[in-house]
Design a protein around this motif. Structure first.
Motif, mmCIF file in Angstrom:
data_model
loop_
_atom_site.group_PDB
_atom_site.id
_atom_site.type_symbol
_atom_site.label_atom_id
_atom_site.label_comp_id
_atom_site.label_asym_id
_atom_site.label_seq_id
_atom_site.Cartn_x
_atom_site.Cartn_y
_atom_site.Cartn_z
ATOM 1 N N LEU A 82 50.363 72.941 54.686
ATOM 2 C CA LEU A 82 49.814 73.858 55.683
ATOM 3 C C LEU A 82 49.564 75.196 55.005
ATOM 4 O O LEU A 82 50.311 75.607 54.119
ATOM 5 N N TYR A 83 48.536 75.899 55.450
ATOM 6 C CA TYR A 83 48.215 77.222 54.929
ATOM 7 C C TYR A 83 48.078 78.167 56.112
ATOM 8 O O TYR A 83 46.962 78.432 56.581
ATOM 9 N N PRO A 84 49.199 78.682 56.623
ATOM 10 C CA PRO A 84 49.131 79.492 57.848
ATOM 11 C C PRO A 84 48.177 80.679 57.740
ATOM 12 O O PRO A 84 47.418 80.958 58.669
ATOM 13 N N ILE A 85 48.215 81.404 56.595
ATOM 14 C CA ILE A 85 47.297 82.531 56.403
ATOM 15 C C ILE A 85 46.229 82.111 55.405
ATOM 16 O O ILE A 85 46.533 81.695 54.288
ATOM 17 N N LYS A 86 44.987 82.208 55.799
ATOM 18 C CA LYS A 86 43.876 81.834 54.937
ATOM 19 C C LYS A 86 43.998 82.522 53.577
ATOM 20 O O LYS A 86 44.205 83.727 53.495
ATOM 21 N N SER A 87 43.881 81.749 52.511
ATOM 22 C CA SER A 87 43.894 82.213 51.118
ATOM 23 C C SER A 87 45.271 82.612 50.601
ATOM 24 O O SER A 87 45.385 83.010 49.443
ATOM 25 N N CYS A 88 46.307 82.516 51.426
ATOM 26 C CA CYS A 88 47.665 82.746 50.934
ATOM 27 C C CYS A 88 48.320 81.404 50.592
ATOM 28 O O CYS A 88 47.747 80.352 50.811
ATOM 29 N N ARG A 89 49.523 81.464 50.034
ATOM 30 C CA ARG A 89 50.184 80.243 49.572
ATOM 31 C C ARG A 89 50.459 79.273 50.727
ATOM 32 O O ARG A 89 50.681 79.688 51.861
ATOM 33 N N GLY A 90 50.461 78.011 50.382
ATOM 34 C CA GLY A 90 50.704 76.981 51.373
ATOM 35 C C GLY A 90 52.170 76.646 51.516
ATOM 36 O O GLY A 90 53.033 77.119 50.769
ATOM 37 N N ILE A 91 52.461 75.813 52.499
ATOM 38 C CA ILE A 91 53.810 75.329 52.777
ATOM 39 C C ILE A 91 53.784 73.811 52.722
ATOM 40 O O ILE A 91 52.921 73.176 53.347
ATOM 41 N N SER A 92 54.704 73.220 51.976
ATOM 42 C CA SER A 92 54.826 71.771 51.929
ATOM 43 C C SER A 92 55.808 71.329 53.000
ATOM 44 O O SER A 92 56.923 71.853 53.089
ATOM 45 N N VAL A 93 55.393 70.386 53.841
ATOM 46 C CA VAL A 93 56.231 69.930 54.953
ATOM 47 C C VAL A 93 56.357 68.410 54.933
ATOM 48 O O VAL A 93 55.549 67.714 54.315
ATOM 49 N N SER A 94 57.372 67.906 55.597
ATOM 50 C CA SER A 94 57.611 66.462 55.625
ATOM 51 C C SER A 94 56.799 65.763 56.710
ATOM 52 O O SER A 94 56.603 64.546 56.664
ATOM 53 N N GLU A 95 56.359 66.527 57.683
ATOM 54 C CA GLU A 95 55.518 65.985 58.755
ATOM 55 C C GLU A 95 54.801 67.136 59.427
ATOM 56 O O GLU A 95 55.183 68.297 59.264
ATOM 57 N N LEU A 126 46.061 87.599 46.863
ATOM 58 C CA LEU A 126 46.489 86.818 48.028
ATOM 59 C C LEU A 126 47.182 85.521 47.596
ATOM 60 O O LEU A 126 48.000 84.982 48.339
ATOM 61 N N ALA A 127 46.865 85.039 46.402
ATOM 62 C CA ALA A 127 47.473 83.802 45.916
ATOM 63 C C ALA A 127 48.973 83.936 45.708
ATOM 64 O O ALA A 127 49.692 82.924 45.623
ATOM 65 N N LEU A 128 49.480 85.163 45.639
ATOM 66 C CA LEU A 128 50.909 85.406 45.431
ATOM 67 C C LEU A 128 51.653 85.672 46.734
ATOM 68 O O LEU A 128 52.864 85.864 46.724
ATOM 69 N N VAL A 129 50.935 85.689 47.839
ATOM 70 C CA VAL A 129 51.563 85.935 49.139
ATOM 71 C C VAL A 129 52.181 84.636 49.657
ATOM 72 O O VAL A 129 51.487 83.646 49.872
ATOM 73 N N GLU A 130 53.496 84.650 49.834
ATOM 74 C CA GLU A 130 54.220 83.479 50.343
ATOM 75 C C GLU A 130 54.472 83.635 51.837
ATOM 76 O O GLU A 130 54.723 84.739 52.324
ATOM 77 N N VAL A 131 54.396 82.529 52.545
ATOM 78 C CA VAL A 131 54.649 82.536 53.985
ATOM 79 C C VAL A 131 55.709 81.503 54.331
ATOM 80 O O VAL A 131 55.843 80.486 53.656
ATOM 81 N N GLU A 132 56.460 81.797 55.362
ATOM 82 C CA GLU A 132 57.535 80.898 55.793
ATOM 83 C C GLU A 132 57.541 80.800 57.308
ATOM 84 O O GLU A 132 57.477 81.822 58.008
ATOM 85 N N LEU A 133 57.601 79.584 57.805
ATOM 86 C CA LEU A 133 57.713 79.333 59.240
ATOM 87 C C LEU A 133 59.138 78.917 59.576
ATOM 88 O O LEU A 133 59.878 78.436 58.703
ATOM 89 N N PRO A 134 59.566 79.061 60.816
ATOM 90 C CA PRO A 134 60.865 78.522 61.213
ATOM 91 C C PRO A 134 60.937 77.021 60.915
ATOM 92 O O PRO A 134 59.926 76.313 61.001
ATOM 93 N N ASP A 135 62.124 76.548 60.558
ATOM 94 C CA ASP A 135 62.283 75.148 60.163
ATOM 95 C C ASP A 135 61.784 74.171 61.216
ATOM 96 O O ASP A 135 61.247 73.121 60.899
ATOM 97 N N ASP A 136 61.977 74.510 62.473
ATOM 98 C CA ASP A 136 61.623 73.581 63.539
ATOM 99 C C ASP A 136 60.226 73.820 64.112
ATOM 100 O O ASP A 136 59.836 73.201 65.095
ATOM 101 N N ALA A 137 59.448 74.697 63.477
ATOM 102 C CA ALA A 137 58.130 75.038 64.024
ATOM 103 C C ALA A 137 57.143 73.882 63.946
ATOM 104 O O ALA A 137 56.110 73.906 64.619
ATOM 105 N N ILE A 138 57.433 72.869 63.107
ATOM 106 C CA ILE A 138 56.531 71.724 63.017
ATOM 107 C C ILE A 138 56.945 70.587 63.941
ATOM 108 O O ILE A 138 56.293 69.541 63.960
ATOM 109 N N SER A 139 58.024 70.785 64.698
ATOM 110 C CA SER A 139 58.440 69.762 65.656
ATOM 111 C C SER A 139 57.453 69.684 66.806
ATOM 112 O O SER A 139 56.848 70.695 67.206
ATOM 113 N N LEU A 140 57.300 68.493 67.364
ATOM 114 C CA LEU A 140 56.280 68.268 68.384
ATOM 115 C C LEU A 140 56.421 69.183 69.591
ATOM 116 O O LEU A 140 55.452 69.764 70.060
ATOM 117 N N ALA A 141 57.646 69.311 70.100
ATOM 118 C CA ALA A 141 57.830 70.036 71.356
ATOM 119 C C ALA A 141 58.176 71.509 71.164
ATOM 120 O O ALA A 141 58.408 72.221 72.140
#
Length: 268
Positions: free
Chosen positions: A14-27, A59-74
């Motif tokens: 996932l790449y929450p902010i366009k052109s910034c670093r991505g996040i690898s997720v399990s689902e 921008l390639a050096l900008v890291e982003v982090e989401l809450p751990d459970d933000a990819i959960s369905l509900a």
């Protein structure tokens, strides 16, 4: 459906902010515009135009982090849910995942322009200081805006701030084959795919016209152009009735339902 899978999902990005670093997720849940959170934010300059690595490589050096459970369905954000943003030499920036009340007009990316949600002065100051020019962080306003993809390739589909299409799929075999030709091997994040698959022949994905991952049907619509070459397949996802939740996970088998007859067919 084919008896055996042609490939398996190896990585999801996932790449929450366009052109910034991505996040690898399990689902990741899937929406009509792509993976949840993908390219939902974008940095714009003083004219409201998208800032990308093409002009602002920092921008390639900008890291982003989401809450751990933000990819959960509900999962739904609350007042203590933040997108955390970090970059070299900068203090940590926290942006609330609850939608901001203010909007700004005249936001543009490629040929599209419209209004967006404005993440406020603190985020603006952070990116202004980091990039060394007036900047603001904006969020796609799904309630008021629609950004269609190129109707010549995939009429009826839409994205947020992605360059062109909801999904980019690449195979590990293609990356390995490319790196064999290069003096300095490149990592997969150089190409910013959403889905990385494995266990297929190099560049097999170039000819995938229709595939299934789980119960979801994906259609290849256009090879992804990279200056003088193509690398990866742009895709859209069918069968996403409103109100239903859909998810892709690591290890999901990829079944090829239909293929293009030739490379010429992939660009028509």
């Amino acid at each position: 459906m084919a008896a055996e899978a042609a490939a398996k999902v190896k990585s999801i990005f996932l790449y929450p902010i366009k052109s910034c670093r991505g996040i690898s997720v399990s689902e990741s849940p899937i929406s009509a515009t792509g993976f949840r959170w993908d390219r939902q934010w974008m940095v714009v300059n003083s004219r409201g135009r998208a800032c990308t690595q093409r002009v602002d490589p920092k921008l390639a050096l900008v890291e982003v982090e989401l809450p751990d459970d933000a990819i959960s369905l509900a999962w739904k954000p609350n007042k203590s849910s933040y997108l955390v943003i970090r970059a070299p030499g900068m203090d940590e920036l926290k942006v609330s995942l609850c939608k901001p009340p203010q909007t700004c007009d005249g936001v543009s990316v490629w040929e599209w322009s419209g209004s967006a949600l404005d993440e406020g002065d603190e985020a603006s100051k952070w990116f202004t200081n980091y990039l060394g020019k007036p900047s603001r962080l904006v969020r796609f306003n799904e309630e008021s805006e629609t950004r269609p993809v190129d109707h010549n390739y995939a009429p009826g589909f839409r994205v947020m701030f992605s360059d062109g299409y909801p999904f980019l799929l690449v195979s590990q075999g293609s990356l390995d084959a490319l790196n064999e030709l290069l003096k300095e091997p490149v990592p997969i994040n150089r190409f910013r795919p959403n889905i990385l698959v494995d266990r297929c022949e190099p560049f097999a994905e170039d000819l995938w016209k229709e595939i299934k991952i789980g119960n979801l049907a994906f259609h290849g619509v256009k090879l992804c152009s990279r200056c003088k070459v193509y690398f990866g397949q742009n895709m859209v996802c069918e069968d996403l009735p409103e109100g239903n939740e859909h998810i892709i996970k690591l290890g999901d088998p990829v079944y090829v339902i239909n293929t293009f007859a030739s490379y010429e067919d992939t660009s028509t």
